[in-house]
Design an enzyme around this catalytic site. Structure first.
Site, PDB file in Angstrom:
ATOM      1  N   LYS A  53       0.844  -1.206   0.000  1.00 59.43           N
ATOM      2  CA  LYS A  53       0.000   0.000   0.000  1.00 59.43           C
ATOM      3  C   LYS A  53       0.871   1.245   0.000  1.00 59.43           C
ATOM      4  CE  LYS A  53      -3.820  -2.429   2.194  1.00 59.43           C
ATOM      5  NZ  LYS A  53      -4.543  -2.795   3.414  1.00 59.43           N
ATOM      6  N   GLN A  97      -4.507  -1.530   9.465  1.00 64.46           N
ATOM      7  CA  GLN A  97      -4.488  -2.857   8.856  1.00 64.46           C
ATOM      8  C   GLN A  97      -5.138  -3.876   9.800  1.00 64.46           C
ATOM      9  OE1 GLN A  97      -3.565  -3.557   5.714  1.00 64.46           O
ATOM     10  NE2 GLN A  97      -4.128  -5.691   5.989  1.00 64.46           N
ATOM     11  N   ASP A 120     -11.095   2.923   4.232  1.00 63.39           N
ATOM     12  CA  ASP A 120     -11.474   1.518   4.104  1.00 63.39           C
ATOM     13  C   ASP A 120     -12.983   1.354   3.941  1.00 63.39           C
ATOM     14  OD1 ASP A 120      -9.460  -0.480   4.161  1.00 63.39           O
ATOM     15  OD2 ASP A 120      -9.005   0.009   6.256  1.00 63.39           O
TER      16      ASP A 120
HETATM   17  N1  GUN Z   1      -7.261  -6.735   6.034  1.00 55.12           N
HETATM   18  C1  GUN Z   1      -7.707  -7.468   4.968  1.00 55.12           C
HETATM   19  N2  GUN Z   1      -8.284  -6.656   4.058  1.00 55.12           N
HETATM   20  C2  GUN Z   1      -8.190  -5.406   4.543  1.00 55.12           C
HETATM   21  C3  GUN Z   1      -8.599  -4.138   4.044  1.00 55.12           C
HETATM   22  O1  GUN Z   1      -9.197  -3.987   2.966  1.00 55.12           O
HETATM   23  N3  GUN Z   1      -8.310  -3.073   4.845  1.00 55.12           N
HETATM   24  C4  GUN Z   1      -7.698  -3.203   6.048  1.00 55.12           C
HETATM   25  N4  GUN Z   1      -7.496  -2.110   6.767  1.00 55.12           N
HETATM   26  N5  GUN Z   1      -7.313  -4.368   6.544  1.00 55.12           N
HETATM   27  C5  GUN Z   1      -7.565  -5.453   5.792  1.00 55.12           C
END
Ligand code: GUN
Length: 285
Positions: A53, A97, A120
């Site tokens: 990311k 995350q 998100d």
């Molecule tokens: N863990 C798995 N998928 C995601 C996501 O799309 N965003 C976040 N913050 N954590 C995740």
């Protein structure tokens, strides 16, 4: 022979568009969009997602603010960081995350994030807004699936869509997004009876269950579009929820794993971040 839906290609195209928007926004306003990325603990998969990311941010010109915290951080300390990021004008998006270490309360952390910075789309205000059909931040993975369908000209309106999986981050918002585009939507899950027969009614089958190769040819109607959201870690790399080799000969279109939905999640995160920045500063171009 199915059409192979190339997520890397659509993600690259999406990121090009985001890069262009970031450049225009910077030129016109002097403001850099900023994303705070919070990683708690040292789960290897989460670490690798977070690094990717941050690399995407660099690629499209978004500033990333990296916060790596030890697994034994307290709920109060984590929430204090969220409060700081909420108040920081350089931060337009906040990504924590998931999953968090088990002693931390994920729901409280998500609810602490200002909804406008929740890139998100996990905050109840954004999830509720999606349910109500409002213009709010949408969760990245299901949004990425919608972009793939659009990019490949796959008709959604009036089609039977079956979403296998009812998670809060994929299955439920996916069903709502498909419904918003006028599909007839069914959500299936681990207790669904006659799952294969139900899936066989789908023109669009989206699978997000986290069970390697669970979907074989007996679940798929001839010509259906099959979207595999599964990312399971096998000995030889990533394995989807769909048995690609078995399903590809009957599907009309199909996403591979890797290289399907995965890259789209990150591309949509970049899009959500520049959108959040533009909305925050009232930039409408
Ligand atoms: N863990 C798995 N998928 C995601 C996501 O799309 N965003 C976040 N913050 N954590 C995740």
């Amino acid at each position: 022979m199915a059409l192979i839906i190339d997520g890397n290609k659509t993600a690259a195209h999406t990121k090009d568009m985001v890069r262009g928007r970031v450049e225009r926004l910077k030129r016109d306003t002097g403001i850099d969009p900023g994303l705070a990325v919070v990683l708690v603990g040292d789960d290897p998969a989460s670490k690798s997602y977070v690094s990717m990311k941050e690399r995407d941010c660099a690629e499209v010109g978004i500033l990333s603010f990296d916060h790596r915290l030890p697994a034994d951080i307290t709920q109060g300390e984590l929430e204090a960081l969220i409060d700081e990021l909420n108040a920081d004008d350089a931060v337009h998006g906040i990504l924590v995350q998931m999953p968090l270490p088990k002693d931390l309360d994920e729901e409280r952390v998500i609810e602490r994030i200002t909804p406008a910075k929740d890139v998100d789309g996990f905050h109840p205000a954004n999830m509720g807004g999606l349910l109500r059909g409002n213009d709010v931040v949408h969760a990245c993975t299901p949004l990425g699936v919608m972009r793939l369908l659009e990019d490949y000209g796959i008709e959604v309106e009036g089609k039977n869509a079956v979403v296998v999986g009812r998670s809060t981050i994929v299955g439920k918002p996916q069903a709502l997004m498909l419904l918003d585009k006028n599909a007839t939507v069914t959500i299936a899950h681990s207790r669904t009876e006659n799952l294969a027969d139900l899936c066989k009614t789908a023109d669009i089958l989206v699978v997000a269950v986290g069970r390697p190769h669970m979907i074989d040819a007996s679940f798929v109607k001839e010509g259906a579009t099959v979207i595999d959201v599964g990312i399971n870690r096998g000995e030889d790399g990533l394995i989807g929820d769909v048995d690609f080799d078995a399903v590809e000969p009957i599907a009309g279109a199909i996403t591979p794993v890797p290289g399907g939905v995965g890259p789209m999640t990150r591309a949509m995160l970049m899009q959500n971040t520049v959108d959040a920045c533009a909305r925050r500063i009232g930039y409408t171009k």
